[in-house]
Design a protein around this motif. Structure first.
Motif, mmCIF file in Angstrom:
data_model
loop_
_atom_site.group_PDB
_atom_site.id
_atom_site.type_symbol
_atom_site.label_atom_id
_atom_site.label_comp_id
_atom_site.label_asym_id
_atom_site.label_seq_id
_atom_site.Cartn_x
_atom_site.Cartn_y
_atom_site.Cartn_z
ATOM 1 N N GLY A 1 8.516 0.353 -128.761
ATOM 2 C CA GLY A 1 7.494 -0.404 -129.483
ATOM 3 C C GLY A 1 7.829 -1.864 -129.711
ATOM 4 O O GLY A 1 6.982 -2.629 -130.165
ATOM 5 N N SER A 2 9.050 -2.277 -129.398
ATOM 6 C CA SER A 2 9.405 -3.683 -129.581
ATOM 7 C C SER A 2 8.742 -4.528 -128.497
ATOM 8 O O SER A 2 8.550 -4.070 -127.369
ATOM 9 C CB SER A 2 10.920 -3.872 -129.563
ATOM 10 O OG SER A 2 11.472 -3.371 -128.363
ATOM 11 N N THR A 3 8.367 -5.742 -128.853
ATOM 12 C CA THR A 3 7.725 -6.646 -127.899
ATOM 13 C C THR A 3 8.580 -7.893 -127.728
ATOM 14 O O THR A 3 9.259 -8.330 -128.656
ATOM 15 C CB THR A 3 6.311 -7.053 -128.355
ATOM 16 O OG1 THR A 3 6.397 -7.697 -129.616
ATOM 17 C CG2 THR A 3 5.384 -5.866 -128.434
ATOM 18 N N TYR A 4 8.524 -8.449 -126.539
ATOM 19 C CA TYR A 4 9.279 -9.650 -126.209
ATOM 20 C C TYR A 4 8.402 -10.588 -125.391
ATOM 21 O O TYR A 4 7.649 -10.139 -124.532
ATOM 22 C CB TYR A 4 10.520 -9.316 -125.378
ATOM 23 C CG TYR A 4 11.543 -8.491 -126.103
ATOM 24 C CD1 TYR A 4 12.514 -9.091 -126.885
ATOM 25 C CD2 TYR A 4 11.535 -7.108 -126.007
ATOM 26 C CE1 TYR A 4 13.456 -8.331 -127.563
ATOM 27 C CE2 TYR A 4 12.480 -6.349 -126.672
ATOM 28 C CZ TYR A 4 13.437 -6.972 -127.448
ATOM 29 O OH TYR A 4 14.361 -6.221 -128.113
ATOM 30 N N PHE B 1 12.625 -11.556 -123.534
ATOM 31 C CA PHE B 1 12.865 -10.517 -122.534
ATOM 32 C C PHE B 1 14.069 -10.867 -121.676
ATOM 33 O O PHE B 1 14.927 -10.026 -121.406
ATOM 34 C CB PHE B 1 11.619 -10.335 -121.659
ATOM 35 C CG PHE B 1 11.792 -9.336 -120.556
ATOM 36 C CD1 PHE B 1 11.868 -7.983 -120.819
ATOM 37 C CD2 PHE B 1 11.868 -9.757 -119.239
ATOM 38 C CE1 PHE B 1 12.017 -7.054 -119.794
ATOM 39 C CE2 PHE B 1 12.024 -8.839 -118.207
ATOM 40 C CZ PHE B 1 12.093 -7.496 -118.487
ATOM 41 N N VAL C 1 4.433 -11.252 -121.909
ATOM 42 C CA VAL C 1 4.775 -10.416 -123.057
ATOM 43 C C VAL C 1 4.938 -8.983 -122.546
ATOM 44 O O VAL C 1 4.137 -8.509 -121.744
ATOM 45 C CB VAL C 1 3.678 -10.440 -124.153
ATOM 46 C CG1 VAL C 1 4.011 -9.476 -125.275
ATOM 47 C CG2 VAL C 1 3.498 -11.851 -124.691
ATOM 48 N N ILE C 2 5.993 -8.312 -123.009
ATOM 49 C CA ILE C 2 6.224 -6.920 -122.633
ATOM 50 C C ILE C 2 6.428 -6.100 -123.895
ATOM 51 O O ILE C 2 7.013 -6.577 -124.864
ATOM 52 C CB ILE C 2 7.443 -6.774 -121.690
ATOM 53 C CG1 ILE C 2 7.559 -5.329 -121.179
ATOM 54 C CG2 ILE C 2 8.723 -7.225 -122.369
ATOM 55 C CD1 ILE C 2 8.568 -5.156 -120.052
ATOM 56 N N THR C 3 5.911 -4.886 -123.873
ATOM 57 C CA THR C 3 6.149 -3.931 -124.956
ATOM 58 C C THR C 3 7.010 -2.817 -124.383
ATOM 59 O O THR C 3 6.631 -2.174 -123.404
ATOM 60 C CB THR C 3 4.822 -3.359 -125.498
ATOM 61 O OG1 THR C 3 4.002 -4.433 -125.936
ATOM 62 C CG2 THR C 3 5.072 -2.393 -126.644
#
Length: 92
Positions: free
Chosen positions: A65-68, A73, A59-61
């Motif tokens: 502020g969006s997360t994937y 991603f 998981v990346i932010t």
């Protein structure tokens, strides 16, 4: 007798510490090599390589502020992407 046991204990602890330090250095070198491989693949848009290096629960932010997750991603980066030296810019 006590002095000899104490010396032996110190020697064994020292050996363990040196062995542990060597393992930590090896782990750090492996992490740096994987990170370098990931960065190179990311810059060259080698999506399959990037995907192979990411965990399934990745998981990346992003800065906005969006997360994937991993799939999101990879999909996000599959579009038009220009990688500068400092930040990634999506030209969509």
């Amino acid at each position: 007798m006590r002095a000899r046991m104490f010396s032996t204990l110190l020697y064994l602890l020292g050996c363990f510490a040196v062995s542990n330090l060597a393992q930590e250095k090896s782990d750090a070198a492996n992490i740096r090599a994987l990170e370098s491989r990931w960065v190179d693949a990311y810059k060259q848009r080698q999506i399959d390589t990037v995907a192979s290096l990411l965990a399934e629960d990745y998981v990346i932010t992003l800065g906005d502020g969006s997360t994937y997750g991993k799939v999101g991603f990879i999909s996000y980066n599959a579009g038009s992407l220009r990688v500068d030296g400092r930040q990634d810019t999506h030209a969509r």
